[in-house]
Design a protein around this motif. Structure first.
Motif, PDB file in Angstrom:
ATOM      1  N   GLU A  29      16.111 -21.356  19.402  1.00 44.96           N
ATOM      2  CA  GLU A  29      16.318 -22.741  18.976  1.00 44.96           C
ATOM      3  C   GLU A  29      17.071 -22.785  17.643  1.00 44.96           C
ATOM      4  O   GLU A  29      18.016 -23.569  17.470  1.00 44.96           O
ATOM      5  N   VAL A  30      16.657 -21.927  16.721  1.00 45.03           N
ATOM      6  CA  VAL A  30      17.347 -21.853  15.433  1.00 45.03           C
ATOM      7  C   VAL A  30      18.790 -21.389  15.643  1.00 45.03           C
ATOM      8  O   VAL A  30      19.721 -21.914  15.019  1.00 45.03           O
ATOM      9  N   ALA A  31      18.990 -20.431  16.540  1.00 44.02           N
ATOM     10  CA  ALA A  31      20.346 -19.950  16.839  1.00 44.02           C
ATOM     11  C   ALA A  31      21.231 -21.093  17.318  1.00 44.02           C
ATOM     12  O   ALA A  31      22.391 -21.207  16.908  1.00 44.02           O
ATOM     13  N   GLU A  32      20.687 -21.951  18.160  1.00 47.72           N
ATOM     14  CA  GLU A  32      21.458 -23.106  18.642  1.00 47.72           C
ATOM     15  C   GLU A  32      21.741 -24.095  17.517  1.00 47.72           C
ATOM     16  O   GLU A  32      22.825 -24.660  17.434  1.00 47.72           O
ATOM     17  N   ASP A  33      20.744 -24.287  16.636  1.00 54.10           N
ATOM     18  CA  ASP A  33      20.904 -25.231  15.526  1.00 54.10           C
ATOM     19  C   ASP A  33      21.980 -24.798  14.534  1.00 54.10           C
ATOM     20  O   ASP A  33      22.701 -25.637  14.005  1.00 54.10           O
ATOM     21  N   ARG A  35      24.532 -22.767  15.118  1.00 58.23           N
ATOM     22  CA  ARG A  35      25.850 -22.542  15.721  1.00 58.23           C
ATOM     23  C   ARG A  35      26.728 -23.763  15.464  1.00 58.23           C
ATOM     24  O   ARG A  35      26.415 -24.881  15.811  1.00 58.23           O
ATOM     25  N   GLY A  36      27.846 -23.493  14.849  1.00 58.13           N
ATOM     26  CA  GLY A  36      28.799 -24.556  14.560  1.00 58.13           C
ATOM     27  C   GLY A  36      30.186 -24.122  14.960  1.00 58.13           C
ATOM     28  O   GLY A  36      30.360 -23.258  15.816  1.00 58.13           O
ATOM     29  N   ASP A  37      31.173 -24.694  14.308  1.00 55.01           N
ATOM     30  CA  ASP A  37      32.560 -24.384  14.636  1.00 55.01           C
ATOM     31  C   ASP A  37      33.108 -23.183  13.871  1.00 55.01           C
ATOM     32  O   ASP A  37      34.093 -22.587  14.288  1.00 55.01           O
ATOM     33  N   SER A  38      32.479 -22.845  12.759  1.00 55.77           N
ATOM     34  CA  SER A  38      32.999 -21.732  11.956  1.00 55.77           C
ATOM     35  C   SER A  38      32.615 -20.391  12.578  1.00 55.77           C
ATOM     36  O   SER A  38      31.599 -20.272  13.270  1.00 55.77           O
ATOM     37  N   SER A  39      33.435 -19.391  12.310  1.00 58.26           N
ATOM     38  CA  SER A  39      33.139 -18.064  12.849  1.00 58.26           C
ATOM     39  C   SER A  39      31.839 -17.517  12.262  1.00 58.26           C
ATOM     40  O   SER A  39      31.080 -16.830  12.944  1.00 58.26           O
ATOM     41  N   GLU A  40      31.561 -17.864  11.008  1.00 55.79           N
ATOM     42  CA  GLU A  40      30.332 -17.381  10.371  1.00 55.79           C
ATOM     43  C   GLU A  40      29.097 -17.952  11.055  1.00 55.79           C
ATOM     44  O   GLU A  40      28.122 -17.239  11.289  1.00 55.79           O
ATOM     45  N   SER A  41      29.112 -19.249  11.354  1.00 53.42           N
ATOM     46  CA  SER A  41      27.945 -19.854  12.001  1.00 53.42           C
ATOM     47  C   SER A  41      27.782 -19.313  13.419  1.00 53.42           C
ATOM     48  O   SER A  41      26.655 -19.117  13.884  1.00 53.42           O
ATOM     49  N   GLN A  43      28.647 -16.283  14.346  1.00 54.38           N
ATOM     50  CA  GLN A  43      28.128 -14.923  14.177  1.00 54.38           C
ATOM     51  C   GLN A  43      26.634 -14.940  13.875  1.00 54.38           C
ATOM     52  O   GLN A  43      25.865 -14.160  14.448  1.00 54.38           O
ATOM     53  N   LEU A  44      26.225 -15.821  12.971  1.00 54.62           N
ATOM     54  CA  LEU A  44      24.806 -15.921  12.640  1.00 54.62           C
ATOM     55  C   LEU A  44      24.000 -16.315  13.873  1.00 54.62           C
ATOM     56  O   LEU A  44      22.938 -15.750  14.144  1.00 54.62           O
ATOM     57  N   LEU A  68      23.389  -1.976  14.426  1.00 50.45           N
ATOM     58  CA  LEU A  68      24.693  -1.346  14.598  1.00 50.45           C
ATOM     59  C   LEU A  68      25.716  -2.322  15.154  1.00 50.45           C
ATOM     60  O   LEU A  68      26.890  -2.303  14.762  1.00 50.45           O
ATOM     61  N   ASN A  69      25.284  -3.211  16.041  1.00 47.92           N
ATOM     62  CA  ASN A  69      26.187  -4.216  16.588  1.00 47.92           C
ATOM     63  C   ASN A  69      26.662  -5.171  15.504  1.00 47.92           C
ATOM     64  O   ASN A  69      27.855  -5.474  15.398  1.00 47.92           O
ATOM     65  N   VAL A  70      25.746  -5.630  14.676  1.00 50.75           N
ATOM     66  CA  VAL A  70      26.092  -6.544  13.587  1.00 50.75           C
ATOM     67  C   VAL A  70      27.000  -5.835  12.584  1.00 50.75           C
ATOM     68  O   VAL A  70      27.998  -6.398  12.128  1.00 50.75           O
ATOM     69  N   ARG A  71      26.684  -4.605  12.274  1.00 53.87           N
ATOM     70  CA  ARG A  71      27.518  -3.838  11.344  1.00 53.87           C
ATOM     71  C   ARG A  71      28.938  -3.698  11.884  1.00 53.87           C
ATOM     72  O   ARG A  71      29.912  -3.873  11.159  1.00 53.87           O
ATOM     73  N   ARG A  72      29.066  -3.426  13.159  1.00 58.55           N
ATOM     74  CA  ARG A  72      30.386  -3.287  13.789  1.00 58.55           C
ATOM     75  C   ARG A  72      31.154  -4.612  13.738  1.00 58.55           C
ATOM     76  O   ARG A  72      32.349  -4.639  13.430  1.00 58.55           O
ATOM     77  N   ILE A  73      30.472  -5.707  14.014  1.00 58.04           N
ATOM     78  CA  ILE A  73      31.110  -7.021  13.938  1.00 58.04           C
ATOM     79  C   ILE A  73      31.639  -7.279  12.531  1.00 58.04           C
ATOM     80  O   ILE A  73      32.768  -7.756  12.349  1.00 58.04           O
ATOM     81  N   MET A  74      30.844  -6.951  11.518  1.00 63.46           N
ATOM     82  CA  MET A  74      31.265  -7.166  10.140  1.00 63.46           C
ATOM     83  C   MET A  74      32.457  -6.279   9.784  1.00 63.46           C
ATOM     84  O   MET A  74      33.369  -6.708   9.067  1.00 63.46           O
ATOM     85  N   GLN A  75      32.477  -5.058  10.278  1.00 63.23           N
ATOM     86  CA  GLN A  75      33.607  -4.176  10.017  1.00 63.23           C
ATOM     87  C   GLN A  75      34.882  -4.715  10.652  1.00 63.23           C
ATOM     88  O   GLN A  75      35.951  -4.694  10.039  1.00 63.23           O
ATOM     89  N   ILE A  76      34.771  -5.208  11.873  1.00 65.29           N
ATOM     90  CA  ILE A  76      35.930  -5.772  12.562  1.00 65.29           C
ATOM     91  C   ILE A  76      36.432  -7.006  11.827  1.00 65.29           C
ATOM     92  O   ILE A  76      37.622  -7.181  11.616  1.00 65.29           O
ATOM     93  N   LYS A  77      35.489  -7.849  11.406  1.00 65.95           N
ATOM     94  CA  LYS A  77      35.873  -9.062  10.672  1.00 65.95           C
ATOM     95  C   LYS A  77      36.564  -8.694   9.367  1.00 65.95           C
ATOM     96  O   LYS A  77      37.568  -9.301   8.997  1.00 65.95           O
ATOM     97  N   GLU A  78      36.049  -7.700   8.671  1.00 68.15           N
ATOM     98  CA  GLU A  78      36.621  -7.260   7.404  1.00 68.15           C
ATOM     99  C   GLU A  78      38.059  -6.760   7.590  1.00 68.15           C
ATOM    100  O   GLU A  78      38.914  -6.959   6.727  1.00 68.15           O
TER     101      GLU A  78
END
Length: 85
Positions: A29-33, A35-41, A43-44, A68-78
């Motif tokens: 429920e929090v994940a849905e709340d 989630r917005g239009d930004s890539s950061e929201s 990702q969160l 490890l999945n989150v770390r990989r996402i952050m590396q790709i974003k960076e």
């Protein structure tokens, strides 16, 4: 597992996460709340949803996999995204 010093920041694999439908539902429920239009929201939201999988008996994941999945996402974003060569 690895000599990568970042690995030391990962969660302890001995932790158990028994099925907990209420916690899973709250996290989703929090994940849905958030989630917005930004890539950061987005990702969160995805991270929260993956964490909720720890409490879902139908899912097969671990804190390490999520970390490890989150770390990989952050590396790709960076790096500015996935690049195909």
């Amino acid at each position: 597992m690895s000599d990568d010093p970042d690995w030391q920041l990962s969660p302890d694999s001995d932790e158990e996460f028994p099925p907990d439908p209420e916690r899973r539902a709250l996290l989703r429920e929090v994940a849905e709340d958030v989630r917005g239009d930004s890539s950061e929201s987005k990702q969160l939201s995805a991270v929260l949803y993956r964490v909720s999988d720890l409490y879902d008996p139908e899912e097969d994941t671990s804190p390490e996999e999520i970390y490890l999945n989150v770390r990989r996402i952050m590396q790709i974003k960076e790096r500015g995204g996935l690049r195909r060569e």
